[in-house]
Design an enzyme around this catalytic site. Structure first.
Site, mmCIF file in Angstrom:
data_model
loop_
_atom_site.group_PDB
_atom_site.id
_atom_site.type_symbol
_atom_site.label_atom_id
_atom_site.label_comp_id
_atom_site.label_asym_id
_atom_site.label_seq_id
_atom_site.Cartn_x
_atom_site.Cartn_y
_atom_site.Cartn_z
ATOM 1 N N ASP A 117 -7.078 -1.662 -4.073
ATOM 2 C CA ASP A 117 -8.050 -1.315 -3.028
ATOM 3 C C ASP A 117 -9.061 -0.297 -3.552
ATOM 4 O O ASP A 117 -10.255 -0.382 -3.271
ATOM 5 C CB ASP A 117 -7.347 -0.722 -1.798
ATOM 6 C CG ASP A 117 -6.419 -1.688 -1.104
ATOM 7 O OD1 ASP A 117 -6.622 -2.917 -1.220
ATOM 8 O OD2 ASP A 117 -5.474 -1.214 -0.433
ATOM 9 N N ASP A 175 0.859 -1.185 0.000
ATOM 10 C CA ASP A 175 0.000 0.000 0.000
ATOM 11 C C ASP A 175 0.893 1.232 0.000
ATOM 12 O O ASP A 175 1.989 1.216 0.569
ATOM 13 C CB ASP A 175 -0.902 0.011 1.231
ATOM 14 C CG ASP A 175 -1.972 -1.066 1.202
ATOM 15 O OD1 ASP A 175 -2.362 -1.484 0.106
ATOM 16 O OD2 ASP A 175 -2.428 -1.468 2.280
#
Length: 170
Positions: free
Chosen positions: A140, A123
């Site tokens: 995501d 991320d």
């Protein structure tokens, strides 16, 4: 008999685009951008940073997978969900559903690739300056947008009339 609709193909093409974009951006932050784990790099000061985070759980760092068994269970679960959604997408007759399913499939597979290859999901998109506490990635984002589109569509698409699906008598 092939039941694939043009919209089903559109969903799978979009899923592939999401997977490729997700993996390219993750390779960029892990390679040429050379981010250091947990150190923010301002992109738009006071608004947006790149911050490398390793997510060993599912969305928003929930259900942290702290064993190989849990890691591979999450990979398997993501792939099973992606296949189930691909089957749904192949029969899709609504453009909005096909787009949403393509986004979710692509996001699920993109994160599963990371988890299988690296043992965690990479991320790096950080909007914490806006009081959004989670760092996330392209996959995501695709999953979140796809789910929101599916929810919106469920409210704006009229339900079939009572008995519309009942077999007709000859």
């Amino acid at each position: 008999m092939n039941r694939t609709t043009p919209l089903g193909r559109l969903a799978l093409i979009l899923a592939l685009v999401v997977i490729v974009l997700d993996q390219i951006t993750k390779a960029w932050v892990l390679g040429p951008l050379a981010l250091r784990l947990g150190e923010p790099r301002p992109v738009i000061p006071g608004l947006f940073n790149f911050t490398l985070v390793h997510n060993e759980g599912v969305s928003f760092h929930l259900l942290v997978a702290n064993s190989d068994l849990a890691r591979w269970a999450l990979v398997l679960f993501s792939l099973v969900v992606a296949v189930a959604l691909a089957v749904w997408a192949q029969r899709s007759t609504r453009r909005l559903s096909a787009l949403a399913l393509g986004l979710v499939i692509g996001g699920a597979v993109g994160n599963a690739v990371d988890r299988a290859r690296l043992g965690h999901v990479t991320d790096f998109l950080d909007f914490s300056a806006l009081h959004f506490p989670w760092v996330f990635n392209v996959a995501d984002s695709a999953i979140s947008v796809g789910v929101v589109i599916l929810l919106i569509e469920s409210f704006i698409t009229p339900a079939p009339a009572a008995g519309a699906d009942a077999p007709k008598k000859a």
